[in-house]
Design a protein around this motif. Structure first.
Motif, mmCIF file in Angstrom:
data_model
loop_
_atom_site.group_PDB
_atom_site.id
_atom_site.type_symbol
_atom_site.label_atom_id
_atom_site.label_comp_id
_atom_site.label_asym_id
_atom_site.label_seq_id
_atom_site.Cartn_x
_atom_site.Cartn_y
_atom_site.Cartn_z
ATOM 1 N N ASP A 28 -37.769 -20.860 11.852
ATOM 2 C CA ASP A 28 -38.611 -21.010 10.669
ATOM 3 C C ASP A 28 -38.210 -20.034 9.581
ATOM 4 O OD1 ASP A 28 -39.970 -23.042 11.853
ATOM 5 O OD2 ASP A 28 -41.742 -21.858 12.400
ATOM 6 N N HIS A 33 -39.731 -22.178 2.695
ATOM 7 C CA HIS A 33 -41.127 -22.574 2.868
ATOM 8 C C HIS A 33 -41.786 -22.721 1.498
ATOM 9 C CE1 HIS A 33 -45.483 -21.857 3.525
ATOM 10 N NE2 HIS A 33 -45.270 -22.584 4.611
ATOM 11 N N THR A 36 -46.836 -27.417 0.192
ATOM 12 C CA THR A 36 -46.599 -28.820 -0.155
ATOM 13 C C THR A 36 -47.701 -29.401 -1.029
ATOM 14 O OG1 THR A 36 -47.591 -29.441 1.980
ATOM 15 C CG2 THR A 36 -45.192 -29.305 1.872
ATOM 16 N N VAL A 42 -42.772 -27.902 -5.158
ATOM 17 C CA VAL A 42 -41.981 -28.829 -4.350
ATOM 18 C C VAL A 42 -40.858 -29.432 -5.181
ATOM 19 C CG1 VAL A 42 -42.017 -31.003 -3.072
ATOM 20 C CG2 VAL A 42 -43.867 -29.350 -2.760
ATOM 21 N N VAL A 169 -40.942 -37.403 0.582
ATOM 22 C CA VAL A 169 -40.947 -35.953 0.758
ATOM 23 C C VAL A 169 -41.282 -35.581 2.196
ATOM 24 C CG1 VAL A 169 -42.115 -33.828 0.044
ATOM 25 C CG2 VAL A 169 -41.497 -35.526 -1.659
ATOM 26 N N PHE A 173 -40.059 -32.162 4.753
ATOM 27 C CA PHE A 173 -40.983 -31.047 4.928
ATOM 28 C C PHE A 173 -41.832 -31.307 6.172
ATOM 29 C CE2 PHE A 173 -40.032 -30.877 0.424
ATOM 30 C CZ PHE A 173 -39.981 -29.524 0.137
ATOM 31 N N ASP A 174 -42.030 -30.269 6.981
ATOM 32 C CA ASP A 174 -42.938 -30.450 8.102
ATOM 33 C C ASP A 174 -44.357 -30.129 7.665
ATOM 34 O OD1 ASP A 174 -43.239 -27.694 8.067
ATOM 35 O OD2 ASP A 174 -42.061 -27.331 9.874
ATOM 36 N N GLY A 177 -44.952 -26.897 5.824
ATOM 37 C CA GLY A 177 -44.307 -26.678 4.536
ATOM 38 C C GLY A 177 -42.883 -26.164 4.620
ATOM 39 N N TYR A 178 -42.275 -26.209 5.819
ATOM 40 C CA TYR A 178 -40.882 -25.768 5.934
ATOM 41 C C TYR A 178 -39.942 -26.909 5.543
ATOM 42 C CZ TYR A 178 -42.413 -21.505 8.220
ATOM 43 O OH TYR A 178 -42.990 -20.287 8.481
ATOM 44 N N PHE A 179 -38.929 -26.555 4.753
ATOM 45 C CA PHE A 179 -38.041 -27.528 4.121
ATOM 46 C C PHE A 179 -36.732 -27.634 4.886
ATOM 47 C CE2 PHE A 179 -34.861 -28.147 0.504
ATOM 48 C CZ PHE A 179 -35.008 -29.525 0.498
ATOM 49 N N ASP A 180 -36.372 -28.862 5.250
ATOM 50 C CA ASP A 180 -35.098 -29.124 5.931
ATOM 51 C C ASP A 180 -34.025 -29.355 4.861
ATOM 52 O OD1 ASP A 180 -32.997 -29.848 7.518
ATOM 53 O OD2 ASP A 180 -34.105 -31.350 8.678
ATOM 54 N N GLU A 181 -33.451 -28.252 4.391
ATOM 55 C CA GLU A 181 -32.492 -28.316 3.286
ATOM 56 C C GLU A 181 -31.234 -29.093 3.666
ATOM 57 O OE1 GLU A 181 -29.930 -25.317 0.356
ATOM 58 O OE2 GLU A 181 -31.506 -24.533 1.659
#
Length: 201
Positions: A28, A33, A36, A42, A169, A173-174, A177-181
């Motif tokens: 994480d 982060h 969202t 975002v 979106v 994003f999980d 609020g973590y972003f899978d870049e």
């Protein structure tokens, strides 16, 4: 003893759980982060990642619009500074103040028109690549309270070929609020590949 073996088993189980928790925590920490619920944050994160993904494909950014905006801002500020600090007493300075105020509002107005009609919703404009006659214009939209972030790729001239795709979106994003870049970057790379071959799914 049976009791000590049971305690040891419990400790091993607890240790493995803690180890998984630490691993998940470290993963994480590597992810960006964002809240969202804040659509502006975002969009900013998605815009930045989109620009980065395009530039990774050997495109170079065209700064002409940014330079124009900076030039207009500088001229407007010079008019404002002259009106404020020019060593001429009032009321002799009335004509100068009139010119400076008019100049400030004219150049500020041109700046706003440039943002609205020239830059519009573009997040990136590139230089022409290889033998292409024009650069690439990358635009994005993400309306408030909507699920889809839409990216538009087009040649930077009025009749240029364009390709548009909406991304959910929720795929990137999980719930925390973590972003899978990496996944989003790959999606932009795929869209760019479609654009360069002029193939639309």
């Amino acid at each position: 003893t049976p009791h000590s073996q049971s305690d040891r088993s419990d400790l091993l189980t607890m240790g493995s759980v803690l180890g998984l928790g630490q691993s998940r925590s470290s993963e994480d920490e590597d992810l960006q982060h964002v809240d969202t619920g804040d659509s502006l944050k975002v969009k900013q994160l998605l815009d930045e990642t989109t620009v980065k993904a395009v530039l990774e494909k050997d495109f170079s950014e065209n700064h002409s619009i940014d330079n124009l905006k900076i030039g207009l801002m500088i001229v407007a500020c010079l008019f404002a500074m002259t009106a404020q600090f020019y060593p001429m007493p009032f009321p002799e300075s009335r004509p100068l103040l009139g010119v400076c105020c008019s100049g400030y509002f004219v150049f500020s107005g041109i700046l706003q028109l440039t943002v609205k009609f020239v830059e519009r919703d573009a997040v990136l404009v590139t230089q022409p690549k290889d033998t292409s006659p024009s650069g690439l214009r990358v635009s994005s939209t993400f309306p408030r309270f909507q699920e889809f972030y839409t990216v538009t790729l087009q040649h930077n001239h009025p009749q240029g070929f364009s390709l548009q795709k909406a991304f959910s979106v929720g795929k990137f994003f999980d719930e925390d609020g973590y972003f899978d870049e990496d996944a989003f970057t790959n999606a932009i790379h795929d869209l760019l590949a479609q654009f360069e071959t002029k193939k639309i799914d």
